[in-house]
Scaffold this active site. Structure first.
Site, PDB file in Angstrom:
ATOM      1  CG  HIS A 199      -0.470   0.278   2.333  1.00  0.00           C
ATOM      2  ND1 HIS A 199      -0.112  -0.278   3.431  1.00  0.00           N
ATOM      3  CD2 HIS A 199      -0.120   1.182   2.934  1.00  0.00           C
ATOM      4  CE1 HIS A 199       0.198  -0.112   4.257  1.00  0.00           C
ATOM      5  NE2 HIS A 199      -0.033   0.538   4.621  1.00  0.00           N
ATOM      6  CG  ASP A 210       0.177  -3.783   3.103  1.00  0.00           C
ATOM      7  OD1 ASP A 210       0.445  -2.947   1.942  1.00  0.00           O
ATOM      8  OD2 ASP A 210      -0.458  -3.243   3.658  1.00  0.00           O
ATOM      9  CD  GLN A 249      -1.296   8.043  11.782  1.00  0.00           C
ATOM     10  OE1 GLN A 249      -1.511   7.747  12.216  1.00  0.00           O
ATOM     11  NE2 GLN A 249      -2.949   8.717  11.959  1.00  0.00           N
ATOM     12  N   GLY A 250       3.333   5.981   8.560  1.00  0.00           N
ATOM     13  CA  GLY A 250       4.213   6.207   8.755  1.00  0.00           C
ATOM     14  C   GLY A 250       5.740   5.705   8.615  1.00  0.00           C
ATOM     15  CG  ASP A 251       5.564   4.458  12.312  1.00  0.00           C
ATOM     16  OD1 ASP A 251       7.089   4.470  12.310  1.00  0.00           O
ATOM     17  OD2 ASP A 251       5.177   4.174  13.161  1.00  0.00           O
ATOM     18  CB  SER A 252       3.258   2.346   6.255  1.00  0.00           C
ATOM     19  OG  SER A 252       1.262   1.956   6.818  1.00  0.00           O
TER      20      SER A 252
END
Length: 268
Positions: free
Chosen positions: A74, A127, A220-223
């Site tokens: 993603h 993912d 958020q941003g760690d994906s």
């Protein structure tokens, strides 16, 4: 990661370009760590899409071979980047940079990108993506725990790494941070995510980790960043509801599910 659907966690970055965190810090409830101690933790960046601050970081990744990086599918979606990833001419993998607001390390353009065509953005299954570097690097990669590895057992202490939101309110890190979470029983995530707009927990390809009371989590941003147990990669930050919320553990792509993709699309 997050709020209620995988792409929404990074989508926030597209429309509100993150600035350097006011308190140097990411991972909710985490503490700073040195990149030299975790040389396999890398950042995905694009100055053009996300601005010059913090090196243009928008997701994490993991070095699993001398020229192979894995991340979340993603992270390379249109929903996150605003355009197809092929149109992001300055897509870079940042390796060995302690502070994203400063220099150091390397910014490498991937020579090859494979995004899992079977990724389901509704359930969040599959993912994963594999990026091949243009040349081998000297940074130490991390081994992927195989399916029968005891590292996946519930009750183990795992560590999640990232440069993402430290608070769940848009305070992004400049330095890499980590937080310890517990690997949870599959039944815990199955109850939390039985199948709705948040996603559907699939134990065959996902891993559940967090704290029952909340407080420590990816955000958020760690994906695409690593979840590590005893020096082995067990998961990639994928999705969940909120950041560090009680009853809403983090869901990770199970690292053993990466093995066929890394074997088929990685370069060592």
């Amino acid at each position: 990661m997050r709020p209620s659907h995988a792409v929404l966690g990074a989508l926030a970055l597209v429309f509100t370009v993150p600035t350097a965190a006011t308190a140097d810090g990411s991972v909710v409830g985490g503490t700073p760590v040195s990149v030299s101690q975790s040389p396999w933790a890398v950042a995905l960046a694009s100055h053009g899409r996300f601005g010059p601050g913090r090196s243009g970081q928008f997701c994490g990744g993991v070095l699993v071979g001398s020229s192979t990086v894995v991340t979340a599918a993603h992270c390379l979606s249109r929903e996150v980047l605003g355009v197809p990833w092929q149109q992001v001419s300055d897509l870079r993998i940042v390796i060995g940079r302690d502070n994203l607001s400063h220099g150091g390390g390397h910014e490498l353009k991937p020579a090859k990108v494979w995004v899992n065509p079977g990724y389901d953005s509704w359930t969040n299954e599959g993912d994963m993506a594999v990026l091949t570097l243009p040349k081998p690097v000297r940074n130490r990669p991390i081994p992927i725990a195989r399916g029968d590895d005891a590292a996946y057992q519930a009750g183990n202490t795992a560590t999640v790494y990232g440069w993402g939101d430290m608070t769940g309110e848009g305070s992004y890190a400049s330095r890499l941070r980590s937080a310890d979470v517990n690997v949870l029983e599959d039944s815990v995530c199955a109850r939390a995510y039985p199948g709705n707009a948040d996603g559907t927990y699939k134990p065959e390809s996902m891993l559940c980790a967090g704290e029952p009371a909340g407080g420590r989590d990816a955000c958020q941003g760690d994906s695409g960043g690593p979840l590590v147990v005893r020096g082995r990669l067990v998961g990639l930050v994928s999705w969940g509801t909120g950041c560090g919320k009680p009853g809403s553990p983090g869901v990770y792509t199970r690292a053993s599910a990466l093995l066929p993709a890394v074997s088929g699309h990685g370069a060592g």
